[in-house]
Design an enzyme around this catalytic site. Structure first.
Site, PDB file in Angstrom:
ATOM      1  CB  VAL B  12      -0.914  -0.019   1.237  1.00 50.79           C
ATOM      2  CG1 VAL B  12      -1.797   1.267   1.076  1.00 50.79           C
ATOM      3  CG2 VAL B  12      -1.828  -1.184   1.126  1.00 50.79           C
ATOM      4  CE  LYS B 100      -7.495  -5.411   6.988  1.00 50.51           C
ATOM      5  NZ  LYS B 100      -6.829  -5.181   5.573  1.00 50.51           N
ATOM      6  CD  GLU B 124     -13.669   6.084   2.176  1.00 44.87           C
ATOM      7  OE1 GLU B 124     -14.501   7.097   2.459  1.00 44.87           O
ATOM      8  OE2 GLU B 124     -14.311   5.092   2.075  1.00 44.87           O
ATOM      9  N   GLY B 129     -11.205  -1.267   0.595  1.00 45.53           N
ATOM     10  CA  GLY B 129     -10.098  -0.802  -0.282  1.00 45.53           C
ATOM     11  C   GLY B 129     -10.507   0.473  -0.928  1.00 45.53           C
ATOM     12  N   GLY B 182      -1.862 -14.983  -5.205  1.00 42.57           N
ATOM     13  CA  GLY B 182      -1.239 -14.089  -4.452  1.00 42.57           C
ATOM     14  C   GLY B 182      -2.588 -13.314  -3.790  1.00 42.57           C
ATOM     15  CD  GLU B 185      -1.277 -12.228   3.704  1.00 47.75           C
ATOM     16  OE1 GLU B 185       0.159 -12.487   3.784  1.00 47.75           O
ATOM     17  OE2 GLU B 185      -1.647 -11.099   3.206  1.00 47.75           O
ATOM     18  CE  LYS B 200     -11.060  -5.068   5.062  1.00 48.35           C
ATOM     19  NZ  LYS B 200     -11.003  -6.236   4.084  1.00 48.35           N
ATOM     20  N   GLY B 298      -5.866  -4.695  -2.703  1.00 49.05           N
ATOM     21  CA  GLY B 298      -4.694  -4.172  -3.847  1.00 49.05           C
ATOM     22  C   GLY B 298      -4.148  -2.950  -3.998  1.00 49.05           C
TER      23      GLY B 298
END
Lengths: 403, 403
Positions: B12, B100, B124, B129, B182, B185, B200, B298
């Site tokens: 990220v 989160k 946000e 995402g 991918g 995990e 979330k 992503g």
């Protein structure tokens, strides 16, 4: 204390009064101040209204009352609504509206006027009814270079198409049913000819790409040519026919905006948007595709968006910075003729002749097709190329295919 | 000039650096100021990074530089990330995060700290995402009394369920495929056991209902018990199995939040949300249902949301007022045991015995079911009633049904 005046006590105006008062506790808590409905301006009499004390007939009462901070314009049209909006902004009041015609035609001028007066002109309810769209595009997606915004922007036409697809009704029968259910006006032309969707895509395009787009710059086609045969062929190909407003940024920075029916594959979630619901998809370089879905019209959903704007304006009594765009002009838009896309074609021809003209195509089938009818989806090409190739054939309908 | 520091150069963090610089012209235009990436804090070396000049190893460089206005925290976890967030806020810098876990656990405290320092704490990107969710709920839907917020909040589990439904893969095979692609995990437990979705829904519930909800107050069930048999039965009934996080306001003002798989009818648009996509539905008294859909994870979608917050913070260098909620506590939540809903039941029993225990039920069928297997959907009832009625039977699985 924040004082609100509502102009026009019709469906949306009365909904705004209802939501403002019903949820006043939670709203005042969010604003950290009391929001009070002080006036409702309407020339008609509403003696039985729970808000009867608020009614005045003369807008100048609102205009000249320095205690009124926020004016909600739900008159509609672009004559009196324009005059009252200008006068309210001139008087230093923020204006909130659901009036897409006014925003699509005079949005740039009114935003400039609001800016010069240090107040807000907000219109979340003008597109997609209660669905949050304008603020998410302008704020949440601000990090993106946006490529395109498109959507099902008119609930009436989506209801008619849904009834054709689901119940096998003809266009005429589905329209009559929509009128009987109160989803379509007695004069349905603004909806079924695409003009309502046109105004909304003008607003979305301006928000997404930063230039004013006028409705007369947007080629607009409605759904009156769609037949059950088209609906059936589309279904056989795993697609649905939907009326879309689209605004696409071209490579040279201009905007290609238009309204037309499209075939949409079932894998695109917007194909599943049914009945009077609306949805808007935004394409950006970082986000990819994001979709916003909900009730695109109706008293309370639209009031939800209007009152959301009232709350925002009340929290920021000085002008918000987020809504702004550059003036329109002849250089802003380009014709959709230059777009390369696949086309749905229904007509009378032999498949060999179609193959000879188009090369490889996807032929579609439906039960009960008359002899000689042919239906196919072309490879991507410009409309001009399509029309050239179609010259030898007798064509019943052509419809764009969303890629 | 607005100076930004990014903490953590992972997926990220590097996406944020990329979006900030790639779209810097349009971003600076929106902010009406230059946004500059000044520091990236990471203990690792990135000699080939295009941002190599920005790297520092010591957070105190950021903390002590009065020119840094905005800190982007993309470290993850709730240890170092918590410490650096606190120190950044204490130093009078706005903090933006996609973390989160941190928001779900310490959101209330960090919002209070930000408020006391007159800066923003925005997140946000922590839910959905890149999908705009938190700002639309807190701002655009502010006029509504919200009843419920629910959604497909975890892309990994939605990918696994989609592959089970579409390709007939077993849970184990679909999980391996997700890991190979991918999407999951190596240790997938945070996703498949529902903990990610739990964090979330805590955040969404706090935004929607105004009280902090702690993850340990949210009963959480993952998707590990879902079998192909369940997927097939659901399909035969026109439903799909999805992992939902839900937060529902009860009549006494408390919040019933939980995470569990649900059967969802195909007429609900959230049932069509596939692969790694996320969607959140909000139910309010004025709006009805509104849904927000897009890429829930992503690099670039998440960076889109983070940079959207950076732009917002840069435009309002004093604290924004829109994010705020009350502290948590034992009185905030209630158990989902009290919810009345329909249940999907698969087990071994005769249909007459099922009818005797449950009255009218909807029996489901699948091809290749072993002899003696029975599957049905009950009328709405509480879980306690269900379990009482099920005592005589041998049960393989029970799943909630979304009404």
């Amino acid at each position: 204390m924040v004082n609100v005046a509502i102009l026009g006590y019709g469906v949306v105006g009365s909904g705004v009064a209802e939501v403002l008062t019903k949820n006043s506790d939670s709203i005042s808590r969010k604003v950290d101040d009391f929001i009070t409905l002080k006036y409702i301006v309407d020339v008609r009499e509403f003696p039985d209204s729970p808000f009867s004390e608020c009614f005045v007939k003369d807008f100048s009462v609102v205009e000249n009352d320095p205690d009124v901070n926020i004016v909600v314009e739900t008159i509609g049209g672009a004559t009196i609504a324009l005059e009252f909006t200008r006068r309210a902004l001139m008087a230093g009041k923020s204006v909130i509206t659901s009036n897409k015609e006014l925003v699509a035609t005079y949005g740039y001028d009114l935003l400039q006027l609001a800016k010069s007066k240090g107040v807000s002109y907000l219109f979340e309810a003008s597109v997609g009814g209660g669905i949050p769209i304008i603020r998410p595009i302008s704020q949440c997606l601000a990090a993106n270079q946006l490529y395109e915004v498109y959507g099902i922007l008119n609930g009436t036409t989506n209801y008619i198409l849904t009834r054709m697809i689901r119940a096998g009704l003809s266009f005429e029968t589905a329209l009559k049913e929509a009128q009987a259910n109160g989803y379509a006006e007695r004069d349905p032309s603004a909806d079924i000819e695409g003009h309502d969707a046109c105004r909304k895509i003008c607003i979305l395009g301006a928000i997404a790409f930063g230039r004013h787009i006028y409705p007369n710059q947007v080629p607009t086609e409605g759904i009156t040519k769609i037949t059950l045969a088209d609906v059936d062929y589309a279904d056989g190909a795993g697609k649905k026919i939907k009326l879309l407003g689209r605004a696409i940024r071209t490579e040279d920075g201009r905007i290609c905006a238009y309204v037309a029916p499209h075939l949409i594959g079932n894998e695109n979630p917007i194909s599943g948007v049914e009945d009077v619901f609306n949805a808007v998809t935004v394409r950006g370089d970082a986000i990819g595709d994001a979709m916003f879905y909900g009730r695109g019209a109706g008293k309370l959903p639209t009031a939800s968006a209007v009152v959301g704007d009232v709350i925002d304006a009340a929290k920021h009594m000085k002008a918000k910075k987020y809504l702004d765009w550059a003036p329109g002009g002849d250089d802003v838009t380009v014709s959709p003729d230059g777009l390369v896309m696949s086309w749905y074609v229904r007509g009378n021809a032999g498949t060999d002749a179609v193959r000879a003209a188009f090369g490889e195509v996807e032929f579609l089938a439906r039960s009960g097709a008359p002899a000689g009818e042919v239906c196919f989806i072309t490879k991507p090409m410009k409309q001009e190329t399509l029309e050239e190739k179609l010259k030898p054939f007798h064509i019943s309908n052509i419809i764009r295919v969303l890629d």
